[in-house]
Design a protein around this motif. Sequence first.
Motif, mmCIF file in Angstrom:
data_model
loop_
_atom_site.group_PDB
_atom_site.id
_atom_site.type_symbol
_atom_site.label_atom_id
_atom_site.label_comp_id
_atom_site.label_asym_id
_atom_site.label_seq_id
_atom_site.Cartn_x
_atom_site.Cartn_y
_atom_site.Cartn_z
ATOM 1 N N ARG A 38 8.768 3.038 0.578
ATOM 2 C CA ARG A 38 9.149 4.012 1.520
ATOM 3 C C ARG A 38 8.564 5.208 1.287
ATOM 4 N NH1 ARG A 38 10.734 1.026 5.133
ATOM 5 N NH2 ARG A 38 11.718 2.700 6.215
ATOM 6 N N SER B 59 -0.137 -1.469 -5.710
ATOM 7 C CA SER B 59 1.278 -0.813 -5.610
ATOM 8 C C SER B 59 1.723 -0.026 -6.636
ATOM 9 C CB SER B 59 2.114 -2.193 -5.294
ATOM 10 O OG SER B 59 1.811 -2.654 -3.959
ATOM 11 N N GLY C 127 9.870 7.087 6.650
ATOM 12 C CA GLY C 127 9.032 5.684 7.151
ATOM 13 C C GLY C 127 8.589 5.161 6.064
ATOM 14 N N SER C 128 7.553 4.377 6.181
ATOM 15 C CA SER C 128 6.806 3.516 5.081
ATOM 16 C C SER C 128 5.386 3.545 5.036
ATOM 17 C CB SER C 128 7.461 2.146 5.383
ATOM 18 O OG SER C 128 6.829 1.500 6.670
ATOM 19 N N SER D 139 1.859 2.186 5.656
ATOM 20 C CA SER D 139 1.344 1.111 6.663
ATOM 21 C C SER D 139 0.793 -0.032 6.051
ATOM 22 C CB SER D 139 0.223 1.754 7.484
ATOM 23 O OG SER D 139 -0.896 2.282 6.810
ATOM 24 N N SER D 140 0.293 -0.047 4.882
ATOM 25 C CA SER D 140 -0.645 -1.040 4.131
ATOM 26 C C SER D 140 0.415 -1.635 3.351
ATOM 27 C CB SER D 140 -1.540 -0.537 3.203
ATOM 28 O OG SER D 140 -1.182 0.492 2.435
ATOM 29 N N ASN D 141 1.613 -1.255 3.036
ATOM 30 C CA ASN D 141 2.718 -1.686 2.129
ATOM 31 C C ASN D 141 4.120 -1.387 2.783
ATOM 32 O OD1 ASN D 141 4.656 -2.602 0.164
ATOM 33 N ND2 ASN D 141 3.230 -2.396 -1.431
ATOM 34 N N THR D 142 4.721 -1.965 3.734
ATOM 35 C CA THR D 142 6.078 -1.708 4.636
ATOM 36 C C THR D 142 7.060 -1.493 3.476
ATOM 37 O OG1 THR D 142 6.114 -3.643 5.105
ATOM 38 C CG2 THR D 142 5.064 -2.296 6.813
ATOM 39 N N ALA D 143 7.107 -2.230 2.478
ATOM 40 C CA ALA D 143 8.084 -2.276 1.407
ATOM 41 C C ALA D 143 8.288 -0.844 0.676
ATOM 42 C CB ALA D 143 7.993 -3.422 0.693
ATOM 43 N N SER E 113 -5.083 1.081 4.273
ATOM 44 C CA SER E 113 -5.051 0.947 2.811
ATOM 45 C C SER E 113 -5.699 1.886 2.078
ATOM 46 C CB SER E 113 -5.835 -0.463 2.343
ATOM 47 O OG SER E 113 -7.121 -0.451 2.612
#
Length: 205
Positions: A155, A128, A146-147, A149-153, A49
Amino acid sequence: MPEDSPTLIGHLLDVQGAVFLADIIEEEEGVTPKVTIGDEDIVVGRLGSYVCVEQGSLRVIAMVTRMTEREKIPATLFGATEAAEDLVPIAVRTMQLVPVGYLDQEGIFERGITQYPTTGAEVHVVASPNLRVMFSRFQEKAYEVGSVSSNTAMRVCLDPSPLFGRHCAILGQTGAGKSWTVASLLQKAVSLTPRAHLILLDLHG
């Protein structure tokens, strides 16, 4: 967390060139600290994060890379009669932070550090909406790799021109996914620019 600053989660304890150490403000003993911003619940200290270290006009963005917890015997008040064996130890949580960039006066994220904060600087969570601003720089390029890591939604996109116009290295242990990463980058490049000319040399078969 403090009501007057709901994003405040701690303060810097130690500052080095490549890593910071910060304590975490505890609300309740034995409870994992959380911050609620709007409809989002953010767990404080989660690896991967991001936090914002603020001191005056300086705003340094750092990634949480380690979280530790140790017991500490609280100091007695002056004149208190409690014996040391009667004091209940409290948990003290600290975060290790790696600075990755800073926010300029317009709130635009820039890589690298030009100024360092000092101990005592405030550490705030990054919600976010702020993360989207940080990672929106190359969204128009549509080269998605990719995305977060702390918020995979969320991009992450890169600018393919400097990526393929310079030298780059993909490092990792055996089985970490180096070949898959190379194949994925090339496939995305071909799908984005079908007329691009790519040459792949596999020297080890």
